[in-house]
Structure formats: structure tokens, C-alpha cells
Design a protein around this motif. Structure first.
Motif, PDB file in Angstrom:
ATOM      1  N   GLU A 106      -3.971   2.729  -9.469  1.00  0.00           N
ATOM      2  CA  GLU A 106      -4.361   3.836  -8.609  1.00  0.00           C
ATOM      3  C   GLU A 106      -5.493   3.372  -7.716  1.00  0.00           C
ATOM      4  O   GLU A 106      -6.545   2.930  -8.197  1.00  0.00           O
ATOM      5  CB  GLU A 106      -4.811   5.041  -9.432  1.00  0.00           C
ATOM      6  N   SER A 142       0.855  -1.188   0.000  1.00  0.00           N
ATOM      7  CA  SER A 142       0.000   0.000   0.000  1.00  0.00           C
ATOM      8  C   SER A 142       0.889   1.235   0.000  1.00  0.00           C
ATOM      9  O   SER A 142       2.027   1.196   0.456  1.00  0.00           O
ATOM     10  CB  SER A 142      -0.904   0.002   1.231  1.00  0.00           C
ATOM     11  N   GLY A 143       0.377   2.344  -0.528  1.00  0.00           N
ATOM     12  CA  GLY A 143       1.174   3.568  -0.566  1.00  0.00           C
ATOM     13  C   GLY A 143       2.447   3.402  -1.366  1.00  0.00           C
ATOM     14  O   GLY A 143       3.511   3.871  -0.962  1.00  0.00           O
ATOM     15  N   ASP A 145      -7.188   3.593  -3.341  1.00  0.00           N
ATOM     16  CA  ASP A 145      -7.198   4.211  -2.020  1.00  0.00           C
ATOM     17  C   ASP A 145      -7.480   3.133  -0.973  1.00  0.00           C
ATOM     18  O   ASP A 145      -8.443   2.380  -1.091  1.00  0.00           O
ATOM     19  CB  ASP A 145      -8.291   5.283  -1.973  1.00  0.00           C
ATOM     20  N   ALA A 194       0.954   2.819   3.481  1.00  0.00           N
ATOM     21  CA  ALA A 194      -0.004   3.916   3.341  1.00  0.00           C
ATOM     22  C   ALA A 194      -0.131   4.654   4.666  1.00  0.00           C
ATOM     23  O   ALA A 194      -0.428   4.056   5.694  1.00  0.00           O
ATOM     24  CB  ALA A 194      -1.367   3.375   2.914  1.00  0.00           C
ATOM     25  N   ASP A 240      -1.628   3.222  -4.865  1.00  0.00           N
ATOM     26  CA  ASP A 240      -1.491   4.496  -4.168  1.00  0.00           C
ATOM     27  C   ASP A 240      -2.600   5.419  -4.638  1.00  0.00           C
ATOM     28  O   ASP A 240      -3.061   5.309  -5.771  1.00  0.00           O
ATOM     29  CB  ASP A 240      -0.124   5.131  -4.471  1.00  0.00           C
ATOM     30  N   THR A 279       3.769   4.608  -4.175  1.00  0.00           N
ATOM     31  CA  THR A 279       4.564   5.680  -4.757  1.00  0.00           C
ATOM     32  C   THR A 279       5.119   6.624  -3.693  1.00  0.00           C
ATOM     33  O   THR A 279       5.816   7.579  -4.007  1.00  0.00           O
ATOM     34  CB  THR A 279       3.752   6.491  -5.795  1.00  0.00           C
ATOM     35  N   GLY A 280       4.809   6.341  -2.424  1.00  0.00           N
ATOM     36  CA  GLY A 280       5.331   7.141  -1.329  1.00  0.00           C
ATOM     37  C   GLY A 280       6.785   6.817  -1.033  1.00  0.00           C
ATOM     38  O   GLY A 280       7.415   5.981  -1.688  1.00  0.00           O
TER      39      GLY A 280
END
Length: 333
Positions: free
Chosen positions: A56, A8-9, A58, A88, A33, A11-12
Motif C-alpha cells: 500500500e 503504480s495504481g 501513494d 496511477a 496503490d 489495483t486500479g
């Protein structure tokens, strides 16, 4: 057989480097992400890899998470091991004081992602936590250990504590799931992670670099006159995630500090950034004050070093140079 990692998350700051290191191994990644504070720019070098599937999505969107669950369930039999990694999180300091901005993603989102991992029969779940949980008591000789007592600021002192307590709660969810035999896993408390990909001036390192490259000077909080920190490059933090994921004995539901021992003052940090940019005497302006901000944050990473082969490899000077070089490359300077 290959391993599958569900991130999860992605591209962070943590997720994108994890994807890079996993793909380099030849294992597979499914990641998503919602681009709250990032974009696919951070994974442009691996996004077309045959080992990576990105969409993409959430973590708070039940329909999208159901799609993810179906993807993993359909492919699970192809792999030797399936590991969920929760990256995330709403982490920028500006959001720490707003309870609703962190609670849904950091607490509820983590819990739902954990429950999905259990439903699909994943082998393990790695929960990315934070050194913020130590709050005010975040230093002692040799560094704060995972089993040391916490000293938290209260709501009367700072709403910032809501972020710390939310992350602390996720560690309890993780420990409970492991103790009940539902899944293997652990939590990692990262200390001040930074990355070359973090271009927005939301945290102190990108703020300092952005300010110095633009104006040759930087504005810091009054706290910075006395504050000291250690900083951990995301290449090292992600190597730690994979180190515990690869070590069955480490997946015991407990917490692992992930940090360096290279402590610097905020003034010294500015000097390191200035040197990498080529500025001899940077001007520092002190303005504003942050309540309930610990003067030092030094963690002991002895536990993860003893249980895995992890060691930090990138010094602050090396890491800052990587940040400056990447910034110049992106901006064409």
C-alpha cells in the motif's frame, strides 16, 4: 532472464489486469496503490503469486516512493529489463472538474515516477494517458490520429478540460525524456476503458449495469440522446501496454491511440447491457446536461497496429457479459 515491471495504481482498472497478464507470462511485478478508488479485491487471484510484490503506497508520498526506489535498485540486476508503467491517476468523471484533485497525482505524480525510473536506470517507461486530450475534436472519418490537431474547450467553457490538459502535459514530459536520451518510452491514449472489476457506478458502463440490475431503468444525461462512443475492455488495453513495452521501436516518446472501431450510441449501450442482464425494454430517463461534451469519440488505432501486433479481441457484447456475470458472482445473484 525475467523482466521486472513496476506498476503504480496497481489495483486500479489498468494496473490489476496488467499484473495478471505479466504474472501469467512468468515475469515479475512490484506494484502499489493508495486505494483511492479500488482495493486488493481486484488482484485477489494473483496477490499471493511468487511473481508479485504489492504494498500500500501513494505516488505522492515521497517516503513511500523512496522505499520503492530502494526495492527496485536492490533487485534490478536480477532482470533482463525493467519497465515502469504509470497507471496511477484520478480518473472518475466527478473529479474532472476539480483541478487540485487531478493535478497532484496525474501530473506531478507522473513526473516524479518518471524521474525515479530514470534514476534507477529503468529500460523504459509507459505513460497511460487518455482520449480526453482530444476534447471536442475527437472524431473524423477513419478516426482521429495521434498527430491531428487538438481542439480543447477553455476554462470559460468547462473546468473538465483541466483533466485533459494535465494528461496532455504528461505526454510532453514523456516525449522530452526520450528525446533527451534519458529513457525509452511512450504514451498510450486509451478510449473509454471499462472492466468487470469496476463495481462503483462512477463511469457510464458500471452506472448503467448497476441501475438496470437494481431498478430495471437507468438515468442518463441529456447529452446521451446524441452521444456515441467506442469502449475498450481492459484486457485489450493492457495487452496494448505490453505490446509497446515489448517493441523497442515503439518506445520513441510518441503517442499511441488504443481503441476499438465498434462505435455505439449511449442508447445502444443501454440495450447491450439490458440484453446481458435479461431485460427486454429498459426504461431510460434523461436528466441533467454536461457542458463541452463531444458527441463522438472515435480514435484511429492504425499506428499501434502497424508498429506492434496488437489488435483488440473483445467485442462490446462479450465485455458487457463479462461485467454482468462478475457482478452476479460478487453479489451472489
Amino acid at each position: 532472464m525475467k523482466k521486472l515491471y513496476v506498476i503504480s495504481g496497481m489495483t486500479g482498472m489498468t494496473g490489476n489486469e496488467l499484473a495478471r497478464q505479466i504474472v501469467k507470462r512468468g515475469d515479475d511485478v512490484i506494484g502499489f496503490d493508495n486505494f483511492f478508488a479500488s482495493s486488493t479485491e481486484t488482484i485477489k487471484d494473483v496477490i499471493d503469486s511468487e511473481h508479485l510484490e504489492f504494498f500500500e503506497g501513494d505516488i505522492n508520498n515521497d517516503a513511500q516512493m523512496k522505499e520503492l526506489e530502494e526495492k527496485v535498485t536492490a533487485r534490478k540486476a536480477e532482470y533482463e529489463k525493467v519497465t515502469y508503467i504509470n497507471c496511477a491517476a484520478v480518473v472518475h468523471t466527478e473529479h474532472f472538474y476539480h483541478v487540485d484533485r487531478t493535478f497532484e497525482t496525474n501530473v506531478i505524480g507522473m513526473k516524479k515516477f518518471l524521474e525515479q525510473a530514470i534514476r534507477v536506470g529503468a529500460d523504459s517507461y509507459i505513460n497511460c494517458s487518455t482520449s480526453e486530450v482530444y476534447s471536442m475534436a475527437s472524431w473524423k472519418e477513419g478516426g482521429v490520429k495521434e498527430d491531428d490537431f487538438l481542439l480543447l474547450a477553455t476554462a470559460e467553457h468547462s473546468q473538465r478540460t483541466s483533466y485533459a490538459t494535465g494528461k496532455l502535459l504528461t505526454e510532453f514530459f514523456m516525449k522530452d525524456a526520450v528525446e533527451r536520451g534519458m529513457i525509452k518510452g511512450c504514451s498510450l491514449r486509451f478510449a473509454n476503458v471499462y472492466s468487470k472489476n469496476e463495481l462503483l457506478a462512477k463511469h457510464v458502463i458500471p452506472h448503467v449495469i448497476t441501475s438496470l440490475m437494481k431498478d430495471g431503468k437507468v438515468t442518463l444525461l441529456e447529452n446521451s440522446k446524441v452521444n456515441k462512443r467506442t469502449f475498450l475492455h481492459n484486457i485489450d488495453s493492457c495487452a496494448a501496454v505490453l505490446a509497446v513495452a515489448d517493441t523497442d521501436a515503439a518506445l520513441d516518446g510518441t503517442v499511441y491511440n488504443v481503441a476499438t472501431e465498434q462505435e455505439v450510441s449511449m442508447i445502444e449501450l443501454v440495450d447491450v447491457c439490458a440484453k446481458a442482464i435479461g431485460i427486454e425494454k429498459p426504461e431510460i430517463i434523461f436528466e441533467g446536461y454536461r457542458e463541452s461534451d463531444p458527441q463522438r469519440r472515435v480514435l484511429s488505432a492504425a499506428k499501434i497496429k502497424a508498429r506492434t501486433r496488437w489488435e483488440p479481441t473483445i467485442t462490446l457484447e462479450q465485455g458487457i457479459k463479462m461485467c454482468v456475470d462478475y457482478r452476479r458472482q460478487v453479489e451472489g445473484k
